[in-house]
Each structure stands twice: as C-alpha cells, then as structure tokens.
Design a protein around this motif. Structure first.
Motif, PDB file in Angstrom:
ATOM      1  N   ASP A 150      -6.364   5.182 -10.791  1.00  0.00           N
ATOM      2  CA  ASP A 150      -6.005   5.294  -9.364  1.00  0.00           C
ATOM      3  C   ASP A 150      -4.762   4.879  -9.204  1.00  0.00           C
ATOM      4  O   ASP A 150      -3.982   4.900  -8.432  1.00  0.00           O
ATOM      5  CB  ASP A 150      -7.083   4.748  -8.503  1.00  0.00           C
ATOM      6  CG  ASP A 150      -8.429   5.452  -8.663  1.00  0.00           C
ATOM      7  OD1 ASP A 150      -8.350   6.598  -8.666  1.00  0.00           O
ATOM      8  OD2 ASP A 150      -9.309   4.743  -8.918  1.00  0.00           O
ATOM      9  N   LYS A 151      -4.201   3.712  -9.967  1.00  0.00           N
ATOM     10  CA  LYS A 151      -2.973   3.050  -9.835  1.00  0.00           C
ATOM     11  C   LYS A 151      -2.331   2.875 -10.835  1.00  0.00           C
ATOM     12  O   LYS A 151      -2.741   3.092 -12.141  1.00  0.00           O
ATOM     13  CB  LYS A 151      -3.496   1.521  -9.121  1.00  0.00           C
ATOM     14  CG  LYS A 151      -4.182   1.713  -7.828  1.00  0.00           C
ATOM     15  CD  LYS A 151      -4.664   0.320  -7.431  1.00  0.00           C
ATOM     16  CE  LYS A 151      -5.608  -0.417  -8.272  1.00  0.00           C
ATOM     17  NZ  LYS A 151      -6.320  -1.532  -7.787  1.00  0.00           N
ATOM     18  N   LEU A 152      -1.131   2.411 -10.672  1.00  0.00           N
ATOM     19  CA  LEU A 152      -0.092   2.143 -11.890  1.00  0.00           C
ATOM     20  C   LEU A 152      -0.446   1.049 -12.767  1.00  0.00           C
ATOM     21  O   LEU A 152      -0.465   1.075 -13.952  1.00  0.00           O
ATOM     22  CB  LEU A 152       1.348   1.993 -11.422  1.00  0.00           C
ATOM     23  CG  LEU A 152       1.961   3.430 -10.942  1.00  0.00           C
ATOM     24  CD1 LEU A 152       3.575   3.495 -10.497  1.00  0.00           C
ATOM     25  CD2 LEU A 152       1.919   4.535 -12.187  1.00  0.00           C
ATOM     26  N   SER A 153      -1.051   0.131 -12.309  1.00  0.00           N
ATOM     27  CA  SER A 153      -1.330  -1.277 -12.921  1.00  0.00           C
ATOM     28  C   SER A 153      -2.437  -0.856 -13.852  1.00  0.00           C
ATOM     29  O   SER A 153      -2.729  -1.366 -15.050  1.00  0.00           O
ATOM     30  CB  SER A 153      -1.878  -2.197 -12.000  1.00  0.00           C
ATOM     31  OG  SER A 153      -3.067  -1.830 -11.423  1.00  0.00           O
ATOM     32  N   ASP A 154      -3.281   0.170 -13.439  1.00  0.00           N
ATOM     33  CA  ASP A 154      -4.391   0.649 -14.440  1.00  0.00           C
ATOM     34  C   ASP A 154      -4.056   1.595 -15.571  1.00  0.00           C
ATOM     35  O   ASP A 154      -4.411   1.169 -16.774  1.00  0.00           O
ATOM     36  CB  ASP A 154      -5.412   1.630 -13.704  1.00  0.00           C
ATOM     37  CG  ASP A 154      -6.447   0.924 -12.543  1.00  0.00           C
ATOM     38  OD1 ASP A 154      -6.488  -0.374 -12.903  1.00  0.00           O
ATOM     39  OD2 ASP A 154      -6.791   1.342 -11.621  1.00  0.00           O
ATOM     40  N   TYR A 173       4.291   5.891  -3.444  1.00  0.00           N
ATOM     41  CA  TYR A 173       2.826   6.004  -3.029  1.00  0.00           C
ATOM     42  C   TYR A 173       1.876   4.699  -3.843  1.00  0.00           C
ATOM     43  O   TYR A 173       1.141   4.187  -2.907  1.00  0.00           O
ATOM     44  CB  TYR A 173       2.088   7.223  -3.754  1.00  0.00           C
ATOM     45  CG  TYR A 173       0.584   7.180  -3.779  1.00  0.00           C
ATOM     46  CD1 TYR A 173      -0.108   7.563  -2.167  1.00  0.00           C
ATOM     47  CD2 TYR A 173      -0.185   7.007  -4.565  1.00  0.00           C
ATOM     48  CE1 TYR A 173      -1.185   7.464  -2.175  1.00  0.00           C
ATOM     49  CE2 TYR A 173      -1.559   7.139  -4.333  1.00  0.00           C
ATOM     50  CZ  TYR A 173      -2.383   7.231  -3.469  1.00  0.00           C
ATOM     51  OH  TYR A 173      -3.625   7.327  -3.109  1.00  0.00           O
ATOM     52  N   ASN A 174       2.311   4.337  -4.928  1.00  0.00           N
ATOM     53  CA  ASN A 174       1.521   3.375  -5.377  1.00  0.00           C
ATOM     54  C   ASN A 174       1.961   1.977  -4.733  1.00  0.00           C
ATOM     55  O   ASN A 174       1.136   0.901  -4.785  1.00  0.00           O
ATOM     56  CB  ASN A 174       2.092   2.981  -7.134  1.00  0.00           C
ATOM     57  CG  ASN A 174       0.999   2.202  -7.692  1.00  0.00           C
ATOM     58  OD1 ASN A 174       0.202   2.731  -8.095  1.00  0.00           O
ATOM     59  ND2 ASN A 174       1.570   0.937  -8.012  1.00  0.00           N
ATOM     60  N   ASP A 175       3.053   1.808  -4.085  1.00  0.00           N
ATOM     61  CA  ASP A 175       3.280   0.719  -3.508  1.00  0.00           C
ATOM     62  C   ASP A 175       2.580   0.502  -2.157  1.00  0.00           C
ATOM     63  O   ASP A 175       2.400  -0.680  -1.605  1.00  0.00           O
ATOM     64  CB  ASP A 175       4.926   0.939  -3.003  1.00  0.00           C
ATOM     65  CG  ASP A 175       5.989   0.659  -4.010  1.00  0.00           C
ATOM     66  OD1 ASP A 175       5.621   0.281  -5.103  1.00  0.00           O
ATOM     67  OD2 ASP A 175       6.915   1.027  -3.890  1.00  0.00           O
ATOM     68  N   THR A 176       1.949   1.875  -1.931  1.00  0.00           N
ATOM     69  CA  THR A 176       0.790   1.435  -0.403  1.00  0.00           C
ATOM     70  C   THR A 176      -0.463   0.932  -1.228  1.00  0.00           C
ATOM     71  O   THR A 176      -1.469   0.648  -0.210  1.00  0.00           O
ATOM     72  CB  THR A 176       0.691   2.817   0.015  1.00  0.00           C
ATOM     73  OG1 THR A 176       0.259   3.660  -0.796  1.00  0.00           O
ATOM     74  CG2 THR A 176       2.300   3.330   0.598  1.00  0.00           C
ATOM     75  N   ARG A 180       4.361  -4.336  -6.775  1.00  0.00           N
ATOM     76  CA  ARG A 180       4.947  -3.954  -8.174  1.00  0.00           C
ATOM     77  C   ARG A 180       4.678  -5.218  -9.135  1.00  0.00           C
ATOM     78  O   ARG A 180       4.611  -4.777 -10.421  1.00  0.00           O
ATOM     79  CB  ARG A 180       6.304  -3.533  -8.087  1.00  0.00           C
ATOM     80  CG  ARG A 180       6.644  -2.436  -7.045  1.00  0.00           C
ATOM     81  CD  ARG A 180       7.896  -1.868  -7.149  1.00  0.00           C
ATOM     82  NE  ARG A 180       8.148  -0.490  -6.549  1.00  0.00           N
ATOM     83  CZ  ARG A 180       9.234   0.346  -6.748  1.00  0.00           C
ATOM     84  NH1 ARG A 180       9.925   0.235  -7.437  1.00  0.00           N
ATOM     85  NH2 ARG A 180       9.318   1.224  -5.830  1.00  0.00           N
ATOM     86  N   THR A 181       4.429  -6.384  -8.576  1.00  0.00           N
ATOM     87  CA  THR A 181       4.339  -7.647  -9.501  1.00  0.00           C
ATOM     88  C   THR A 181       2.913  -7.351 -10.384  1.00  0.00           C
ATOM     89  O   THR A 181       2.880  -7.854 -11.504  1.00  0.00           O
ATOM     90  CB  THR A 181       4.460  -8.886  -8.701  1.00  0.00           C
ATOM     91  OG1 THR A 181       3.348  -8.727  -7.408  1.00  0.00           O
ATOM     92  CG2 THR A 181       5.814  -8.990  -8.166  1.00  0.00           C
ATOM     93  N   VAL A 182       2.005  -6.603  -9.696  1.00  0.00           N
ATOM     94  CA  VAL A 182       0.886  -6.284 -10.360  1.00  0.00           C
ATOM     95  C   VAL A 182       0.803  -5.531 -11.559  1.00  0.00           C
ATOM     96  O   VAL A 182       0.338  -5.622 -12.554  1.00  0.00           O
ATOM     97  CB  VAL A 182      -0.203  -5.740  -9.282  1.00  0.00           C
ATOM     98  CG1 VAL A 182      -1.589  -5.595 -10.001  1.00  0.00           C
ATOM     99  CG2 VAL A 182      -0.435  -6.920  -8.175  1.00  0.00           C
ATOM    100  N   VAL A 183       1.575  -4.558 -11.265  1.00  0.00           N
ATOM    101  CA  VAL A 183       2.029  -3.589 -12.198  1.00  0.00           C
ATOM    102  C   VAL A 183       2.759  -4.242 -13.428  1.00  0.00           C
ATOM    103  O   VAL A 183       2.399  -3.862 -14.600  1.00  0.00           O
ATOM    104  CB  VAL A 183       2.801  -2.374 -11.610  1.00  0.00           C
ATOM    105  CG1 VAL A 183       3.128  -1.447 -12.975  1.00  0.00           C
ATOM    106  CG2 VAL A 183       2.379  -1.752 -10.677  1.00  0.00           C
ATOM    107  N   GLU A 184       3.738  -5.105 -13.088  1.00  0.00           N
ATOM    108  CA  GLU A 184       4.491  -5.711 -14.203  1.00  0.00           C
ATOM    109  C   GLU A 184       3.551  -6.744 -14.963  1.00  0.00           C
ATOM    110  O   GLU A 184       3.514  -6.735 -16.257  1.00  0.00           O
ATOM    111  CB  GLU A 184       5.449  -6.447 -13.530  1.00  0.00           C
ATOM    112  CG  GLU A 184       6.498  -7.226 -14.604  1.00  0.00           C
ATOM    113  CD  GLU A 184       7.206  -6.316 -15.515  1.00  0.00           C
ATOM    114  OE1 GLU A 184       7.474  -6.768 -16.723  1.00  0.00           O
ATOM    115  OE2 GLU A 184       7.254  -5.153 -15.210  1.00  0.00           O
ATOM    116  N   THR A 185       2.665  -7.321 -14.299  1.00  0.00           N
ATOM    117  CA  THR A 185       1.597  -8.326 -15.126  1.00  0.00           C
ATOM    118  C   THR A 185       0.764  -7.517 -16.089  1.00  0.00           C
ATOM    119  O   THR A 185       0.561  -7.788 -16.825  1.00  0.00           O
ATOM    120  CB  THR A 185       0.924  -9.078 -14.066  1.00  0.00           C
ATOM    121  OG1 THR A 185       1.608  -9.628 -13.138  1.00  0.00           O
ATOM    122  CG2 THR A 185      -0.218  -9.557 -14.614  1.00  0.00           C
TER     123      THR A 185
END
Length: 414
Positions: A150-154, A173-176, A180-185
């Motif tokens: 569902d999300k780029l972090s996944d 859309y993912n910013d909503t 973005r720090t979650v994605v980078e982590t």
C-alpha cells in the motif's frame, strides 16, 4: 533484456493500433505519438522498463500504470477485445508449465494465491490447487505468490527502491500516507540486510566486529590484498568451482530466499557457513549479492566515459587488449585482485556452457548489473547490454572469453 524489448514492443504495438480512436464519451484529441519510435521510447521510458536487480540479484521490471496515455487518446476497451491474434489455450498451458516455480514465485499450494489463471484441464481454484489436478502439485501453473503493498515504505522493504524511477504522481500520493523519512529508513534497512528478529553487528572503522555485506572492499582485503579474498567470496568460489561448473542455469536460477537471508545473516555475524547445506544456487546468488551490495561498485561508473572508445576495436581480441591496457590500470589493487578471481570462475563456467547453458553472453547478462551501477537508470540499461559496442556488458563478456589474455599476470588460477 530481450524480454524487456518484447514486452515494450507489445505494449507499444497495442497502443499504436488504438491511438487516436474515437470514444463515445469524450471527443478525440491528437495523439502525441507521431511515429512508432516516439511511442516505443515513451513505453520503454515511462510505462515498462528494467530497473537493475533486486536484493537477491533478480532482474526488476517496472510497470507504471499511472503513465498510461489519456483515454482520450487510447480506447482501452479495445486492448482486451480488439486483439487480432491470440495464442491458444494449449500453447498457454505449455508455456506456464515450462516456467520455473522458483524464478516466477509459485505459491506451492501454501494457501496464499492472489492470482488465479484458468488453464485446462484445471478447474477454477480458490485457495489451493484443484484436488483433481492431474499435474504434480509443485508444477501447477495456476497459483502465483504475489504481494500487494500500500505504501512505498512497504515496497522499499522488498526491493532497492532507489533503483526505480518512481513517478512523481506516485510519490505525491505516498506523501499523503507517510513521511518520506519513513521510506528512506525502510530502504536503508533493506539495503543493509535487515531481517525481522535479527540484529547485525555495527560497522567499525577498524573493520573488526562488523558485517561483511555492504562493507568497503579494501577493509576486507587490505590495501595490498594482504588479507586475501573476503570470506564469503572465497567460500562461494571454492564451492562453485568444485560442485557447480556443470550446473544448468548457474547464476541464473533463483534459490530459496529464506536460505539466502540466513546465509547472509550468518556471514554478517562472522559465523561459519556450510555451503554443502545450501547448494550451488545459493552460493551463486550469494556471490552476486555480495558485489551488488558493495558501497562502491567494483567497476567504477567512470568507465561509462572510457568504454565508448572500445567501440573502435575491430574484434573481441582487440577489446581484450583494450581492457587489459586501458581499463584494468584504472582500478584499485583490491578491485583488480578480486575481479581476477571472479572472471577466472566465470571463464571456467563458460567452458562448460554446452552442459550448464551459461555461455559468456548469458553470464554477462546476469553479472553486469552487480558490478557497476550509476544514478542514471537509462544509462545503466544501455551499458549493461553485452551485444552493445563500448558497453560494460561487452567488457564482461570479453573478459570471460579472454580471461587468460586480460589477467595473464594474475595468479587467480593458482
């Protein structure tokens, strides 16, 4: 690379035949595609493209649905209903049976199907194979193990997201949904081999008490290679040389992901790994993974500006001399030392290509993305082509065939 061209050509062909068609709900608008070349470039650049390899060194193919042309330009109903030629069910059935379940993610009837494909003589299935299925259970072509995120972090936990040109619409859309720090982590965790429930030793400037994957090569070999090959490289080379030279699909077949992660975690904890318990394909992919995860690729990106000169060579023999005299002197000593051992192995694998089906061309396809990578995905894909002139793919292919010429002064074969 050939599969990417075929897929891209198919999408381009379908859109080309539909471009400019009239819709009943909205008036048509002029197509942006003035030629087949324009359409092909659009498809390969924005809709479907290869994005290097994932964390297990498997090729990644990106399909961006958000980049499809406006329905004012293309009648998408005809995509499904307007095909002039369609393969028969018999052919489809044979094609699915020929797929390797390891390479294409068969669910193996473990109650996790997310996609059902009706394919005679099987009936429509739900959560498991039809009990009346006449095929071997592990060859049933109906169930694929797909994952929905569902999300780029996944997604970043599954693949190296920094190798994918994520469309701006998707990022917006993912910013909503998440910062973005979650994605980078999540990306950093995946890049450094994080596995649920396992903690890895921290890196240290001395090179002691830290992992092996993702560590600068010089820290493991020493500046003058006085420490020898990294242990994971030595173990994989020795095992493949003894047990894998005649293994069909060596370096191409995908082994168990669980075994790969366990072996990688063991090496990062400085534990002894018994390759006899893992097998040839785990050793082969583990070796590729090691190079793919080096913080600085073993072949420098600067070669992208050097290698085009190799296109002037009139034969592979001249290319081999170019690599020996021009390319190798640009590399640090540890890089040349390790590459000599790797290409010695690949050379010996290619000598058994009639049995293992892995000639220098096939080996170059699967190995090149692990040896060099830049921030320009389009340039990477161009430079990975073993059929191209002045590419890294050509360098790898020639280095395999002409190992004894290029590495004549090395002692990798000793």
């Amino acid at each position: 690379m050939n599969n990417l061209r075929k897929a891209s050509s198919f999408v381009a062909e379908r859109l080309s035949t539909l471009s400019g068609s009239t819709l009943t709900s909205e008036p048509p608008v002029p197509s942006r595609f003035h030629s087949d070349t324009d359409l092909f470039d659009y498809v390969t650049g924005r809709i479907i493209y290869q994005a290097g390899v994932d964390c297990e060194s498997k090729p990644m193919l990106v399909f961006c649905a958000c980049n499809f042309p406006s329905p004012q330009e293309v009648d998408y109903d005809k995509v499904l209903n307007g095909a002039k030629y369609r393969p028969g069910w018999t052919w489809l059935f044979k094609a699915y049976r020929s797929l390797s379940r390891n390479a294409y993610g068969y669910d193996e009837c473990r109650h996790k199907p997310l996609l059902s494909l009706p394919c005679p003589p099987l009936k429509k299935v739900g959560k498991q194979c039809d009990p009346n299925c006449t095929l071997e259970w592990h060859r049933c072509p109906v169930l694929y193990n797909l994952s929905w995120v569902d999300k780029l972090s996944d997604l970043a936990q599954q693949v190296p997201l920094d190798q994918i040109a994520v469309p701006p619409e998707v990022e917006a859309y993912n910013d909503t949904l998440e910062p973005r720090t979650v994605v980078e982590t999540a990306l950093q965790t995946n890049r450094h081999g994080g596995i649920s429930g396992i903690e890895f030793p921290q890196l240290s400037p001395s090179g002691r008490g830290r992992g092996m994957f993702g560590v600068p090569l010089v820290e493991l070999t020493g500046p003058d290679c006085e420490q020898g090959l990294p242990r994971v490289v030595q173990d994989c080379l020795d095992y493949i040389r003894e047990h894998g030279l005649e293994t069909e699909g060596i370096f191409r077949r995908s082994p168990s992901s669980v075994q790969l992660k366990q072996a990688k975690a063991a090496y990062n904890r400085s534990e002894v790994v018994n390759m006899n318990e893992l097998g040839v394909h785990v050793a082969a992919v583990l070796l590729k993974m090691y190079f793919h995860e080096l913080p600085t690729t073993i072949l420098p990106v600067a070669l992208y500006t050097t290698l085009p000169s190799m296109a002037e060579c009139s034969s592979d023999a001249e290319c081999a001399a170019f690599i020996r005299d021009t390319v190798l002197p640009q590399l640090p000593t540890p890089n040349r030392y390790v590459l000599a051992h790797i290409f010695y192995l690949l050379h010996n694998v290619s000598l058994q290509s009639e049995i293992n089906k892995m000639n220098s061309h096939n080996l170059a396809i699967v190995w090149t993305p692990n040896l060099v990578k830049s921030d320009n995905l389009a340039m990477d894909m161009k430079m990975y082509d073993p059929n191209g002139a002045g590419t890294v793919g050509q360098l790898v292919r020639v280095a395999i065939d002409y190992y004894t010429v290029i590495f004549a002064t090395d002692t990798a074969s000793d």
